[in-house]
Design an enzyme around this catalytic site. Structure first.
Site, PDB file in Angstrom:
ATOM      1  N   PHE A  95       0.865  -1.176  -0.058  1.00  0.00           N
ATOM      2  CA  PHE A  95      -0.176  -0.093  -0.105  1.00  0.00           C
ATOM      3  C   PHE A  95       0.674   1.270   0.052  1.00  0.00           C
ATOM      4  O   PHE A  95       1.801   1.338   0.791  1.00  0.00           O
ATOM      5  CB  PHE A  95      -1.199   0.190   1.149  1.00  0.00           C
ATOM      6  CG  PHE A  95      -1.795  -1.090   1.417  1.00  0.00           C
ATOM      7  CD1 PHE A  95      -2.837  -1.457   0.679  1.00  0.00           C
ATOM      8  CD2 PHE A  95      -1.715  -2.258   2.373  1.00  0.00           C
ATOM      9  CE1 PHE A  95      -3.557  -2.610   0.319  1.00  0.00           C
ATOM     10  CE2 PHE A  95      -2.328  -3.371   2.231  1.00  0.00           C
ATOM     11  CZ  PHE A  95      -3.407  -3.272   1.470  1.00  0.00           C
ATOM     12  N   ASP A  96       0.281   2.230  -0.635  1.00  0.00           N
ATOM     13  CA  ASP A  96       1.048   3.604  -0.700  1.00  0.00           C
ATOM     14  C   ASP A  96       0.297   4.695   0.089  1.00  0.00           C
ATOM     15  O   ASP A  96       0.789   5.668   0.513  1.00  0.00           O
ATOM     16  CB  ASP A  96       1.006   4.097  -2.068  1.00  0.00           C
ATOM     17  CG  ASP A  96       1.617   3.111  -3.221  1.00  0.00           C
ATOM     18  OD1 ASP A  96       2.743   2.636  -2.902  1.00  0.00           O
ATOM     19  OD2 ASP A  96       0.962   3.134  -4.128  1.00  0.00           O
ATOM     20  N   THR A  97      -1.294   4.341   0.292  1.00  0.00           N
ATOM     21  CA  THR A  97      -1.920   5.549   1.140  1.00  0.00           C
ATOM     22  C   THR A  97      -2.853   4.638   2.152  1.00  0.00           C
ATOM     23  O   THR A  97      -3.347   3.552   1.983  1.00  0.00           O
ATOM     24  CB  THR A  97      -2.924   6.007   0.175  1.00  0.00           C
ATOM     25  OG1 THR A  97      -2.282   6.703  -1.041  1.00  0.00           O
ATOM     26  CG2 THR A  97      -3.834   6.887   0.847  1.00  0.00           C
ATOM     27  N   ARG A 127      -4.135   0.314  -3.959  1.00  0.00           N
ATOM     28  CA  ARG A 127      -2.916   0.311  -3.091  1.00  0.00           C
ATOM     29  C   ARG A 127      -3.288   1.471  -1.862  1.00  0.00           C
ATOM     30  O   ARG A 127      -2.398   2.074  -1.417  1.00  0.00           O
ATOM     31  CB  ARG A 127      -1.597   0.886  -3.827  1.00  0.00           C
ATOM     32  CG  ARG A 127      -1.219  -0.005  -4.967  1.00  0.00           C
ATOM     33  CD  ARG A 127       0.205   0.459  -5.410  1.00  0.00           C
ATOM     34  NE  ARG A 127       1.096   0.667  -4.698  1.00  0.00           N
ATOM     35  CZ  ARG A 127       1.764  -0.527  -4.085  1.00  0.00           C
ATOM     36  NH1 ARG A 127       1.602  -1.805  -4.128  1.00  0.00           N
ATOM     37  NH2 ARG A 127       2.811  -0.195  -2.907  1.00  0.00           N
ATOM     38  N   LYS A 169       1.548   7.847   2.094  1.00  0.00           N
ATOM     39  CA  LYS A 169       0.715   8.931   2.322  1.00  0.00           C
ATOM     40  C   LYS A 169      -0.341   8.393   3.551  1.00  0.00           C
ATOM     41  O   LYS A 169      -1.095   7.774   3.315  1.00  0.00           O
ATOM     42  CB  LYS A 169      -0.027   9.283   1.090  1.00  0.00           C
ATOM     43  CG  LYS A 169      -1.071  10.513   1.204  1.00  0.00           C
ATOM     44  CD  LYS A 169      -1.493  11.049  -0.037  1.00  0.00           C
ATOM     45  CE  LYS A 169      -2.419  12.244  -0.159  1.00  0.00           C
ATOM     46  NZ  LYS A 169      -1.598  13.217   0.490  1.00  0.00           N
TER      47      LYS A 169
END
Length: 309
Positions: free
Chosen positions: A27-29, A249, A61
């Site tokens: 994951f990015d967020t 993500r 993020k």
């Protein structure tokens, strides 16, 4: 593909550093609920500050998502700073802000209309920031009514929406005005609820929340409002229209099955339930539980353990 809402899914319990690392790589967020995930009252949960710093250093993020409409994002920033959590308005997505975004961008709210507000300053501030004029809110705080006062409440052609949020000073005059505006058959007036939480957390327990105090209007009008806050999908739609992140993500992190986890599941994004708040592991693992998180972890602060691994 099995969705997070499917009863067949068995939540994965994260408990080792390798599992933490594998999870974070996906994951990015992260959408973070606050109470029960980051803090209890005025106490930040162990490991949370270090985890937030660790994730940000690794390019993640973090967006703080809350149903509380009483504060504007600028006031939330001040609250976060008092708790030692660095944040900006961009990092905060509240039900009040989501309501403003929805009215402005989705409903294309007419510039010559105003919103009548039952609620506190957070809603008014966020609506004004997107260019929507308001009336109501604190105007009638402490105002009592007599039978003679009904004649002073009239339809207002400038009202294009009635927005209801948590209001510690709710009174009959506010309800009467909202009812009058919403029952006008000569013009369309949007009926919007910032959230439908049945209770509101206070230091010494829970008390009636937004979803409970607006029931007189719903019953009298025989009309259901559009509800913005978790677990309702309009808030998630507003989030993605505003932040443009990749749903595949993105992960919702929360402590309540019926709000946070259901919110993510309805938006078909992954969910992580922490065990530092309301819902328990036993409830999440119950075969009869219709709302299932994708993952479970003891607490959000656990992720800092992956920092030096």
């Amino acid at each position: 593909m099995v969705t997070p809402t499917s009863p067949a899914i068995v939540p994965q319990k994260l408990s080792t550093i390798e599992e933490y690392k594998t999870f974070l790589d996906k994951f990015d967020t992260f959408l973070l609920d606050c109470d029960g995930v980051l803090w209890h009252g005025s106490h930040v949960i162990d490991g949370v500050l270090d985890t937030i710093n660790f994730l940000r250093k690794n390019g993640k993020k973090l967006v703080f998502v809350t149903n509380n409409s009483t504060l504007s994002r600028s006031n939330y920033v001040k609250k976060f700073q008092k708790l030692g959590i660095e944040s900006s308005e961009e990092d905060i997505f509240s039900s009040a802000f989501a309501t403003a975004v929805y009215l402005k961008n989705v409903l294309q709210f007419p510039k010559d209309k105003r919103a009548f507000v039952i609620g506190e300053s957070g809603i008014v501030d966020e609506l004004k920031l997107v260019g929507i004029e308001t009336t109501g809110a604190t105007d009638d705080n402490g105002v009592t009514m007599t039978h003679a006062d009904f004649g002073t409440i009239e339809h207002d052609p400038t009202i294009g929406a009635v927005v209801c949020g948590f209001d510690l000073n709710l009174n009959y005059r506010k309800l009467a005005k909202a009812f009058k505006y919403l029952s006008n058959k000569d013009q369309e007036v949007q009926f919007i609820l910032t959230n439908d939480d049945s209770t509101f957390p206070a230091p010494n327990g829970h008390y009636p929340g937004t979803g409970s105090i607006v029931q007189p209007l719903i019953h009298a009008l025989k009309k259901q409002p559009l509800v913005m806050g978790k677990p309702n999908k309009p808030m998630l739609d507003c989030f993605f229209s505003n932040y443009h992140t990749d749903p595949a993500r993105t992960c919702m992190v929360g402590d309540r099955l019926d709000t946070d986890i259901d919110f993510g599941a309805k938006g078909n994004i992954a969910t992580l339930m922490v065990l530092t708040g309301v819902s328990t592991e036993e409830e999440a693992m119950d075969p009869n539980q219709p709302i299932k998180p994708t993952y479970i972890i003891q607490g959000f602060g656990e992720f800092v353990k992956a920092q030096n691994a």
